[in-house]
Design a protein around this motif. Structure first.
Motif, PDB file in Angstrom:
ATOM      1  N   ARG A 199       0.823  -1.212   0.000  1.00 25.01           N
ATOM      2  CA  ARG A 199       0.000   0.000   0.000  1.00 25.01           C
ATOM      3  C   ARG A 199       0.856   1.262   0.000  1.00 25.01           C
ATOM      4  NH1 ARG A 199      -3.324  -2.830   3.885  1.00 25.01           N
ATOM      5  NH2 ARG A 199      -5.437  -3.167   3.078  1.00 25.01           N
ATOM      6  N   ILE A 200       0.359   2.268  -0.679  1.00 21.48           N
ATOM      7  CA  ILE A 200       0.924   3.615  -0.596  1.00 21.48           C
ATOM      8  C   ILE A 200       0.185   4.335   0.533  1.00 21.48           C
ATOM      9  CG2 ILE A 200       1.101   5.839  -1.772  1.00 21.48           C
ATOM     10  CD1 ILE A 200       1.363   4.247  -4.409  1.00 21.48           C
ATOM     11  N   ILE A 201       0.923   4.868   1.490  1.00 17.79           N
ATOM     12  CA  ILE A 201       0.318   5.489   2.667  1.00 17.79           C
ATOM     13  C   ILE A 201       0.603   6.990   2.660  1.00 17.79           C
ATOM     14  CG2 ILE A 201       0.150   5.497   5.175  1.00 17.79           C
ATOM     15  CD1 ILE A 201      -0.778   2.874   3.902  1.00 17.79           C
ATOM     16  N   TYR A 202      -0.462   7.792   2.709  1.00 17.81           N
ATOM     17  CA  TYR A 202      -0.334   9.251   2.825  1.00 17.81           C
ATOM     18  C   TYR A 202      -0.180   9.580   4.307  1.00 17.81           C
ATOM     19  CZ  TYR A 202      -1.834   9.471  -2.023  1.00 17.81           C
ATOM     20  OH  TYR A 202      -1.916   9.320  -3.387  1.00 17.81           O
ATOM     21  N   THR A 203       1.003  10.118   4.678  1.00 18.03           N
ATOM     22  CA  THR A 203       1.353  10.271   6.088  1.00 18.03           C
ATOM     23  C   THR A 203       1.558  11.738   6.442  1.00 18.03           C
ATOM     24  OG1 THR A 203       2.438   8.111   6.048  1.00 18.03           O
ATOM     25  CG2 THR A 203       2.985   9.572   7.877  1.00 18.03           C
ATOM     26  N   GLU A 204       0.800  12.210   7.413  1.00 14.55           N
ATOM     27  CA  GLU A 204       0.937  13.594   7.871  1.00 14.55           C
ATOM     28  C   GLU A 204       2.260  13.772   8.609  1.00 14.55           C
ATOM     29  OE1 GLU A 204      -1.708  17.014  10.176  1.00 14.55           O
ATOM     30  OE2 GLU A 204      -2.427  14.937  10.073  1.00 14.55           O
ATOM     31  N   ALA A 205       2.910  14.892   8.369  1.00  9.49           N
ATOM     32  CA  ALA A 205       4.224  15.159   8.949  1.00  9.49           C
ATOM     33  C   ALA A 205       4.336  16.639   9.311  1.00  9.49           C
ATOM     34  CB  ALA A 205       5.320  14.773   7.962  1.00  9.49           C
ATOM     35  N   PRO A 206       5.316  16.993  10.151  1.00 12.98           N
ATOM     36  CA  PRO A 206       5.516  18.408  10.506  1.00 12.98           C
ATOM     37  C   PRO A 206       5.786  19.271   9.276  1.00 12.98           C
ATOM     38  CG  PRO A 206       6.732  16.981  11.997  1.00 12.98           C
ATOM     39  CD  PRO A 206       6.233  16.099  10.890  1.00 12.98           C
ATOM     40  N   PRO A 207       5.699  20.600   9.424  1.00 10.16           N
ATOM     41  CA  PRO A 207       5.947  21.497   8.290  1.00 10.16           C
ATOM     42  C   PRO A 207       7.312  21.242   7.659  1.00 10.16           C
ATOM     43  CG  PRO A 207       5.001  22.722  10.120  1.00 10.16           C
ATOM     44  CD  PRO A 207       5.304  21.349  10.641  1.00 10.16           C
ATOM     45  N   ASN A 208       7.381  21.389   6.348  1.00 10.35           N
ATOM     46  CA  ASN A 208       8.620  21.204   5.592  1.00 10.35           C
ATOM     47  C   ASN A 208       8.556  22.092   4.361  1.00 10.35           C
ATOM     48  OD1 ASN A 208       7.613  19.462   3.207  1.00 10.35           O
ATOM     49  ND2 ASN A 208       6.842  18.351   4.997  1.00 10.35           N
ATOM     50  N   PRO A 209       9.583  22.136   3.512  1.00 11.01           N
ATOM     51  CA  PRO A 209       9.571  23.071   2.381  1.00 11.01           C
ATOM     52  C   PRO A 209       8.582  22.718   1.278  1.00 11.01           C
ATOM     53  CG  PRO A 209      11.816  22.427   2.970  1.00 11.01           C
ATOM     54  CD  PRO A 209      10.910  21.515   3.706  1.00 11.01           C
ATOM     55  N   TYR A 210       7.947  21.543   1.339  1.00 11.20           N
ATOM     56  CA  TYR A 210       7.132  21.073   0.235  1.00 11.20           C
ATOM     57  C   TYR A 210       5.668  20.915   0.643  1.00 11.20           C
ATOM     58  CZ  TYR A 210      11.857  19.824  -1.189  1.00 11.20           C
ATOM     59  OH  TYR A 210      13.190  19.866  -1.469  1.00 11.20           O
ATOM     60  N   TRP A 211       4.793  20.923  -0.361  1.00  8.72           N
ATOM     61  CA  TRP A 211       3.384  20.601  -0.114  1.00  8.72           C
ATOM     62  C   TRP A 211       3.285  19.133   0.304  1.00  8.72           C
ATOM     63  CZ3 TRP A 211      -0.631  17.470  -1.366  1.00  8.72           C
ATOM     64  CH2 TRP A 211      -1.932  17.949  -1.153  1.00  8.72           C
ATOM     65  N   ALA A 212       4.031  18.300  -0.412  1.00  8.61           N
ATOM     66  CA  ALA A 212       4.129  16.873  -0.104  1.00  8.61           C
ATOM     67  C   ALA A 212       5.293  16.331  -0.912  1.00  8.61           C
ATOM     68  CB  ALA A 212       2.846  16.134  -0.471  1.00  8.61           C
ATOM     69  N   TYR A 213       5.771  15.143  -0.568  1.00  8.27           N
ATOM     70  CA  TYR A 213       6.751  14.481  -1.432  1.00  8.27           C
ATOM     71  C   TYR A 213       6.535  12.983  -1.397  1.00  8.27           C
ATOM     72  CZ  TYR A 213       9.567  14.554   2.943  1.00  8.27           C
ATOM     73  OH  TYR A 213      10.008  14.449   4.239  1.00  8.27           O
ATOM     74  N   ALA A 214       6.929  12.350  -2.528  1.00  6.12           N
ATOM     75  CA  ALA A 214       6.514  10.984  -2.816  1.00  6.12           C
ATOM     76  C   ALA A 214       7.376   9.957  -2.110  1.00  6.12           C
ATOM     77  CB  ALA A 214       6.533  10.753  -4.325  1.00  6.12           C
ATOM     78  N   GLY A 215       6.911   8.725  -2.166  1.00  9.74           N
ATOM     79  CA  GLY A 215       7.580   7.569  -1.595  1.00  9.74           C
ATOM     80  C   GLY A 215       6.523   6.534  -1.259  1.00  9.74           C
ATOM     81  N   GLU A 216       6.974   5.370  -0.812  1.00  8.67           N
ATOM     82  CA  GLU A 216       5.994   4.372  -0.380  1.00  8.67           C
ATOM     83  C   GLU A 216       5.113   4.952   0.718  1.00  8.67           C
ATOM     84  OE1 GLU A 216       5.963  -0.149   1.497  1.00  8.67           O
ATOM     85  OE2 GLU A 216       7.729   0.567   0.423  1.00  8.67           O
TER      86      GLU A 216
END
Length: 423
Positions: A199-216
């Motif tokens: 499964r590809i899991i969309y994981t909430e994370a602390p603020p960072n320079p990007y809107w989101a970034y890819a990976g498993e």
């Protein structure tokens, strides 16, 4: 005794003044300061950005040579160093900002424990034939979300969000079913199953320079999760969620056809376009029209169908590039190149690209190696599209000022045992 003390004091003062002049000569009045642009900190195993500011307070130009950086914990430097060349002349009384994105490794955060890690480094400066380094230092707290994460899954994807998010996310299961539909569509287009089917899991994370970034595990910037949930609740699928999934479908084969950063973004959006035109038509996405085609009433982003996104944005968005004869293929942007490939799709159909991606799967399965240069990757792309569309597309790519020739495309066709198009 008083005379002796006065003489000694005067002597020491002269030495101090002399030392000050020598120090000023060897170390021109140049300041280097650095600041962490995400003051709340960086996630362990995640990204942050920072700015190094160099100010030339002298009355003559200096040269900024290079910069270095490393992690420090409690004043002790860790061994790995990074940095790069600057090679820039800085005029008198001018300021130069060096903006960078950094990564906080998990092991650095673990070594720091309760302590705060620091990024430390130097900027090397050349002045009058002499070089010296000026140091900088800034703190990088290890950021954590204020709540535990809760995982909700569907067949192919899942989301791991802060527990309180789900109170405002009544459409979560519908949203995940839409992402399942996108997953199946991208698999249909590419013939690829990323991460061996996990499964590809969309994981909430602390603020960072990007809107989101890819990976498993697709990392979601917490600053944008709330507005994304609001759109899902309104029946609007997240462009960003689908885009990052598009990157994931490059798993294992992207190195064959991604020739630079903009190309990586284009191929993700190309799969997004296929997905959003092959899932149920009542699903909308929020976007805008192509450059030069303003939205009515001065609006910017509006809900639209996947077909509108294809035709009103990507299909016509290369006009600016084509009309500017000063630009060449090395300056072509993500949406410009998308317009070229989307036009090929509109004319010859999606089946051409289904075959295109499967050729790469075959070449990989045969143990062949991808081209090493951007020019050869592009020539191979054209050779495969020629084979799948059964036409000669070299003139079209030449019109878009790509540096390919009949010979370079034939060389790739021969090397990878592809069908050559007869002239």
């Amino acid at each position: 005794m008083k005379t002796y003390l006065f003489t000694l004091t005067l002597f020491c003062l002269n030495i101090a003044l002399l030392a000050g002049k020598t120090w000023a000569k060897q170390n021109p009045d140049v300041t280097v300061e650095a600041v962490n642009l995400i003051r709340s900190g960086w996630m362990a195993g995640g990204y942050g950005n920072y700015r190094i500011t160099i100010t030339n307070n002298t009355n003559h130009p200096i040269t900024l040579v290079k910069w270095t950086a490393h992690w420090e914990i409690n004043g002790t430097a860790l061994p790995e160093e990074w940095g790069g060349d600057i090679q820039k002349s800085l005029n008198p009384h001018a300021v130069y900002n060096l903006d960078q994105v950094g990564y906080l490794p998990q092991d650095v955060a673990q070594k720091a424990g309760a302590l705060t890690p620091f990024v430390a480094g130097t900027v090397e400066i050349e002045d009058g034939g002499k070089t010296y380094q000026r140091p900088y230092l800034f703190a990088v707290p290890v950021a954590k979300l204020p709540e535990p994460l809760v995982l909700v899954t569907s067949r192919y994807v899942g989301c791991r969000l802060m527990k309180s998010r789900y109170k405002a996310f009544p459409s979560v299961h519908r949203a995940l079913s839409w992402m399942d539909d996108c997953y199946k569509a991208m698999r249909d287009l590419t013939g690829n199953t990323p991460y061996q089917g996990r499964r590809i899991i969309y994981t909430e994370a602390p603020p960072n320079p990007y809107w989101a970034y890819a990976g498993e595990s697709i990392t979601l910037n917490t600053d944008y999760v709330g507005s994304t949930i609001e759109d899902f609740n309104k029946g609007i699928i997240s462009f960003g969620w689908v885009h990052e999934m598009g990157h994931d479908f490059d798993d294992g084969i992207g190195q064959w056809y991604i020739w630079n950063g903009p190309a990586a973004e284009f191929w993700a959006n190309f799969k997004l376009t296929y997905a959003l035109t092959h899932i149920p038509s009542n699903i909308l996405v929020r976007w805008h029209y192509a450059d030069g085609y303003p939205l009515p009433n001065g609006e910017h982003n509006i809900p639209m169908t996947g077909e509108d996104l294809l035709l009103k944005y990507y299909f016509v968005n290369g006009e600016g590039y084509l009309s500017d004869s000063a630009r060449n293929w090395q300056s072509i942007g993500t949406d410009d190149m998308h317009a070229l490939f989307q036009s090929i799709q509109v004319v010859y159909g999606w089946d051409v690209f289904k075959g295109f991606f499967r050729v790469y799967q075959r070449l990989k399965a045969e143990g062949l190696k991808p081209p090493s240069t951007a020019e050869d990757k592009i020539s191979l792309i054209v050779a495969i599209l020629n084979q799948e569309a059964k036409v000669d597309l070299v003139p079209l790519f030449r019109r878009w000022r790509f540096d390919i020739t009949d010979e370079s495309v034939k060389a790739m066709a021969d090397k990878y045992h592809l069908a050559s198009i007869k002239k």
